[in-house]
Design a protein around this motif. Structure first.
Motif, PDB file in Angstrom:
ATOM      1  N   ARG A 127      11.609   0.608 -10.380  1.00 58.23           N
ATOM      2  CA  ARG A 127      12.556   1.722 -10.410  1.00 58.23           C
ATOM      3  C   ARG A 127      11.861   3.076 -10.587  1.00 58.23           C
ATOM      4  O   ARG A 127      12.324   4.103 -10.090  1.00 58.23           O
ATOM      5  CB  ARG A 127      13.558   1.504 -11.546  1.00 58.23           C
ATOM      6  CG  ARG A 127      14.777   2.383 -11.493  1.00 58.23           C
ATOM      7  CD  ARG A 127      15.747   2.025 -12.620  1.00 58.23           C
ATOM      8  NE  ARG A 127      16.159   0.628 -12.561  1.00 58.23           N
ATOM      9  CZ  ARG A 127      17.095   0.165 -11.745  1.00 58.23           C
ATOM     10  NH1 ARG A 127      17.709   0.986 -10.911  1.00 58.23           N
ATOM     11  NH2 ARG A 127      17.419  -1.115 -11.754  1.00 58.23           N
ATOM     12  N   SER A 128      10.723   3.095 -11.275  1.00 54.25           N
ATOM     13  CA  SER A 128      10.015   4.354 -11.546  1.00 54.25           C
ATOM     14  C   SER A 128       9.010   4.726 -10.455  1.00 54.25           C
ATOM     15  O   SER A 128       8.326   5.748 -10.582  1.00 54.25           O
ATOM     16  CB  SER A 128       9.288   4.256 -12.891  1.00 54.25           C
ATOM     17  OG  SER A 128       8.300   3.237 -12.845  1.00 54.25           O
ATOM     18  N   GLU A 129       8.931   3.929  -9.402  1.00 52.71           N
ATOM     19  CA  GLU A 129       7.957   4.178  -8.333  1.00 52.71           C
ATOM     20  C   GLU A 129       8.190   5.556  -7.703  1.00 52.71           C
ATOM     21  O   GLU A 129       9.309   5.916  -7.344  1.00 52.71           O
ATOM     22  CB  GLU A 129       8.070   3.078  -7.262  1.00 52.71           C
ATOM     23  CG  GLU A 129       7.201   3.285  -6.038  1.00 52.71           C
ATOM     24  CD  GLU A 129       5.731   3.395  -6.370  1.00 52.71           C
ATOM     25  OE1 GLU A 129       5.119   4.412  -5.987  1.00 52.71           O
ATOM     26  OE2 GLU A 129       5.203   2.459  -7.004  1.00 52.71           O
ATOM     27  N   SER A 130       7.103   6.321  -7.549  1.00 49.65           N
ATOM     28  CA  SER A 130       7.210   7.681  -7.008  1.00 49.65           C
ATOM     29  C   SER A 130       7.132   7.732  -5.486  1.00 49.65           C
ATOM     30  O   SER A 130       7.419   8.769  -4.885  1.00 49.65           O
ATOM     31  CB  SER A 130       6.094   8.558  -7.595  1.00 49.65           C
ATOM     32  OG  SER A 130       4.810   8.043  -7.211  1.00 49.65           O
ATOM     33  N   ARG A 131       6.770   6.613  -4.837  1.00 46.58           N
ATOM     34  CA  ARG A 131       6.561   6.626  -3.375  1.00 46.58           C
ATOM     35  C   ARG A 131       7.704   5.955  -2.608  1.00 46.58           C
ATOM     36  O   ARG A 131       7.484   5.397  -1.535  1.00 46.58           O
ATOM     37  CB  ARG A 131       5.239   5.929  -3.044  1.00 46.58           C
ATOM     38  CG  ARG A 131       4.007   6.671  -3.541  1.00 46.58           C
ATOM     39  CD  ARG A 131       2.746   5.876  -3.289  1.00 46.58           C
ATOM     40  NE  ARG A 131       2.700   4.678  -4.131  1.00 46.58           N
ATOM     41  CZ  ARG A 131       1.859   3.669  -3.946  1.00 46.58           C
ATOM     42  NH1 ARG A 131       1.022   3.687  -2.911  1.00 46.58           N
ATOM     43  NH2 ARG A 131       1.870   2.643  -4.767  1.00 46.58           N
ATOM     44  N   GLU A 142       8.073   7.343   0.891  1.00 51.47           N
ATOM     45  CA  GLU A 142       6.948   6.897   1.715  1.00 51.47           C
ATOM     46  C   GLU A 142       7.153   5.455   2.179  1.00 51.47           C
ATOM     47  O   GLU A 142       6.916   5.125   3.355  1.00 51.47           O
ATOM     48  CB  GLU A 142       5.655   7.007   0.912  1.00 51.47           C
ATOM     49  CG  GLU A 142       4.416   6.480   1.641  1.00 51.47           C
ATOM     50  CD  GLU A 142       3.185   6.445   0.746  1.00 51.47           C
ATOM     51  OE1 GLU A 142       2.300   5.600   0.990  1.00 51.47           O
ATOM     52  OE2 GLU A 142       3.105   7.266  -0.200  1.00 51.47           O
ATOM     53  N   LEU A 143       7.618   4.599   1.284  1.00 50.80           N
ATOM     54  CA  LEU A 143       7.847   3.193   1.631  1.00 50.80           C
ATOM     55  C   LEU A 143       8.947   3.073   2.679  1.00 50.80           C
ATOM     56  O   LEU A 143       8.806   2.328   3.663  1.00 50.80           O
ATOM     57  CB  LEU A 143       8.222   2.401   0.374  1.00 50.80           C
ATOM     58  CG  LEU A 143       8.580   0.929   0.593  1.00 50.80           C
ATOM     59  CD1 LEU A 143       7.391   0.159   1.172  1.00 50.80           C
ATOM     60  CD2 LEU A 143       9.045   0.294  -0.722  1.00 50.80           C
ATOM     61  N   GLU A 144      10.028   3.798   2.483  1.00 49.01           N
ATOM     62  CA  GLU A 144      11.145   3.755   3.419  1.00 49.01           C
ATOM     63  C   GLU A 144      10.691   4.198   4.807  1.00 49.01           C
ATOM     64  O   GLU A 144      11.015   3.564   5.823  1.00 49.01           O
ATOM     65  CB  GLU A 144      12.269   4.653   2.894  1.00 49.01           C
ATOM     66  CG  GLU A 144      13.618   4.364   3.476  1.00 49.01           C
ATOM     67  CD  GLU A 144      14.730   5.040   2.685  1.00 49.01           C
ATOM     68  OE1 GLU A 144      15.876   4.963   3.155  1.00 49.01           O
ATOM     69  OE2 GLU A 144      14.459   5.634   1.618  1.00 49.01           O
ATOM     70  N   ALA A 145       9.917   5.294   4.865  1.00 46.92           N
ATOM     71  CA  ALA A 145       9.424   5.794   6.152  1.00 46.92           C
ATOM     72  C   ALA A 145       8.475   4.790   6.802  1.00 46.92           C
ATOM     73  O   ALA A 145       8.533   4.567   8.022  1.00 46.92           O
ATOM     74  CB  ALA A 145       8.723   7.138   5.952  1.00 46.92           C
ATOM     75  N   PHE A 146       7.620   4.175   5.991  1.00 51.24           N
ATOM     76  CA  PHE A 146       6.686   3.173   6.539  1.00 51.24           C
ATOM     77  C   PHE A 146       7.434   2.013   7.183  1.00 51.24           C
ATOM     78  O   PHE A 146       7.089   1.576   8.288  1.00 51.24           O
ATOM     79  CB  PHE A 146       5.772   2.645   5.427  1.00 51.24           C
ATOM     80  CG  PHE A 146       5.057   1.375   5.785  1.00 51.24           C
ATOM     81  CD1 PHE A 146       4.003   1.381   6.699  1.00 51.24           C
ATOM     82  CD2 PHE A 146       5.461   0.149   5.251  1.00 51.24           C
ATOM     83  CE1 PHE A 146       3.365   0.205   7.056  1.00 51.24           C
ATOM     84  CE2 PHE A 146       4.826  -1.025   5.597  1.00 51.24           C
ATOM     85  CZ  PHE A 146       3.771  -1.000   6.512  1.00 51.24           C
ATOM     86  N   GLN A 174       0.823  -1.214   0.000  1.00 47.31           N
ATOM     87  CA  GLN A 174       0.000   0.000   0.000  1.00 47.31           C
ATOM     88  C   GLN A 174       0.856   1.262   0.000  1.00 47.31           C
ATOM     89  O   GLN A 174       0.331   2.371  -0.139  1.00 47.31           O
ATOM     90  CB  GLN A 174      -0.923  -0.003   1.219  1.00 47.31           C
ATOM     91  CG  GLN A 174      -1.865  -1.178   1.294  1.00 47.31           C
ATOM     92  CD  GLN A 174      -2.564  -1.283   2.642  1.00 47.31           C
ATOM     93  OE1 GLN A 174      -2.756  -0.273   3.325  1.00 47.31           O
ATOM     94  NE2 GLN A 174      -2.944  -2.490   3.027  1.00 47.31           N
ATOM     95  N   HIS A 175       2.175   1.099   0.176  1.00 44.92           N
ATOM     96  CA  HIS A 175       3.079   2.248   0.271  1.00 44.92           C
ATOM     97  C   HIS A 175       4.132   2.243  -0.827  1.00 44.92           C
ATOM     98  O   HIS A 175       5.152   2.914  -0.705  1.00 44.92           O
ATOM     99  CB  HIS A 175       3.752   2.261   1.641  1.00 44.92           C
ATOM    100  CG  HIS A 175       2.797   2.403   2.783  1.00 44.92           C
ATOM    101  ND1 HIS A 175       2.340   3.625   3.235  1.00 44.92           N
ATOM    102  CD2 HIS A 175       2.176   1.464   3.549  1.00 44.92           C
ATOM    103  CE1 HIS A 175       1.494   3.440   4.238  1.00 44.92           C
ATOM    104  NE2 HIS A 175       1.376   2.136   4.449  1.00 44.92           N
TER     105      HIS A 175
END
Length: 326
Positions: free
Chosen positions: A266-270, A273-277, A245-246
């Protein structure tokens, strides 16, 4: 005999299982260990880096022991060795530290005596030592490997990683021995759970081979080992349930853990957000953790002679400083 030769090997870390492919699937990652080995009058060790502080500096050292296995297999005697090693790979965190040492030591020893053993023979020897082929296969061959071990021989297929695939690992600040992680596994499974894993492991292998990143999330799910190991890694259950979801394509326990690995487009914009989650979820469960963005490593263990290519005057430490900076 080695005739005074000295060799250096660069060997990648690895992640195993990739979710459902227990003891079968592995992938090489862009974290490395470097080993230098040469014949000596008296065995000595030069071990560098934080990951080496508790590693033995005598003939009980794993690198020395696997080198002697190679010499015995080849019918050669090189009883005294000078061994240098530096590693970026965290110990007992699920990133193949022991497999990289085994492969690095075997490849170095083989190169030192003129490479009489094939990679296939080294793979069988390393798998016999590790008892499963996924980590050692990834470190030896690079890329993604799918392997089967019958107790004496390992069959392997190498898959080139999809161009757009990268990985984010979250590494908790505690160690987890593989033996402890295996103790919690059940002795039997239901047919439904077995089919669940076989189907997803097959789907994941096909998705990776064909570059179908859209199928990775469904394919990385597992009922064979991760549900039983989740109690050993606080926060793991929440991370596995919610990471997609992140911005993650899929996520799994890396090997026996406690590291978790997310596959990301590689093109993911989040990515932030994923790292913080990942870090916040671990922290909410009382676990400090670091994250690293890694690439699939497309090359396996590489050996070169120190006595060639103008390397005679470059010390092991100078070589490491150059490699790590780059």
């Amino acid at each position: 005999m080695s005739n005074g030769r000295k060799v250096r090997v660069k060997v990648p870390a690895s992640t195993a299982n990739l979710g459902p492919g227990f003891d079968t699937l592995g992938m090489a990652l862009s974290l490395y260990a470097w080993i230098e080995m040469g014949e000596a009058e008296q065995t000595g060790f030069h071990l560098y880096g934080d990951e080496m502080k508790d590693v033995p500096r005598d003939k009980s050292n794993l690198i020395y022991k696997v080198a002697q296995m190679v010499f015995d297999e080849a019918g050669v005697s090189v009883p005294e060795l000078e061994i240098s090693m530096y590693s970026e790979i965290p110990l007992t965190r699920g990133l193949g530290s022991s497999a990289s040492a085994i492969i690095g030591g075997m490849v170095a020893a083989n190169a030192l005596i003129g490479s009489p053993l094939s990679n296939e023979r080294i793979f069988d020897m390393a798998t016999a030592l590790e008892k499963h082929p996924d980590n050692v296969g990834a470190s030896l061959f690079g890329g993604i490997i799918c392997a089967a071990w019958d107790g004496s021989h390992a069959d392997v297929i190498r898959i080139e990683p999809p161009e757009d695939l990268e990985a984010l690992v979250v590494i908790p600040e505690f160690e987890l021995a593989t033996s402890k992680a295996r103790e919690v596994l059940p002795s039997s499974l239901t047919v439904a759970d077995a089919v669940y894993n076989i189907s997803r492991s097959s789907l994941l292998t096909g998705a990776l081979a064909s570059g179908r990143l859209d199928l990775i999330g469904a394919a990385m799910r597992d009922r064979l080992h991760q549900p039983y190991r989740s109690a050993l890694v606080p926060g793991m259950e929440a991370v596995l349930a919610e990471a997609t979801q992140h911005g993650a394509l899929g996520i799994a326990l890396s090997g026996a853990g406690p590291t978790l690995i997310a596959f990301v487009d590689r093109s993911e914009s989040r990515k932030g957000e994923l790292e913080a989650f990942l870090t916040e979820t671990m922290r909410n469960h009382g676990i400090e953790a670091q994250t690293k963005w890694l690439q699939p490593c497309r090359t396996g263990a590489l050996a070169e002679s120190v006595n060639e290519n103008g390397m005679q005057n470059q010390s092991f430490l100078d070589m490491i400083k150059g490699e790590v900076r780059s």
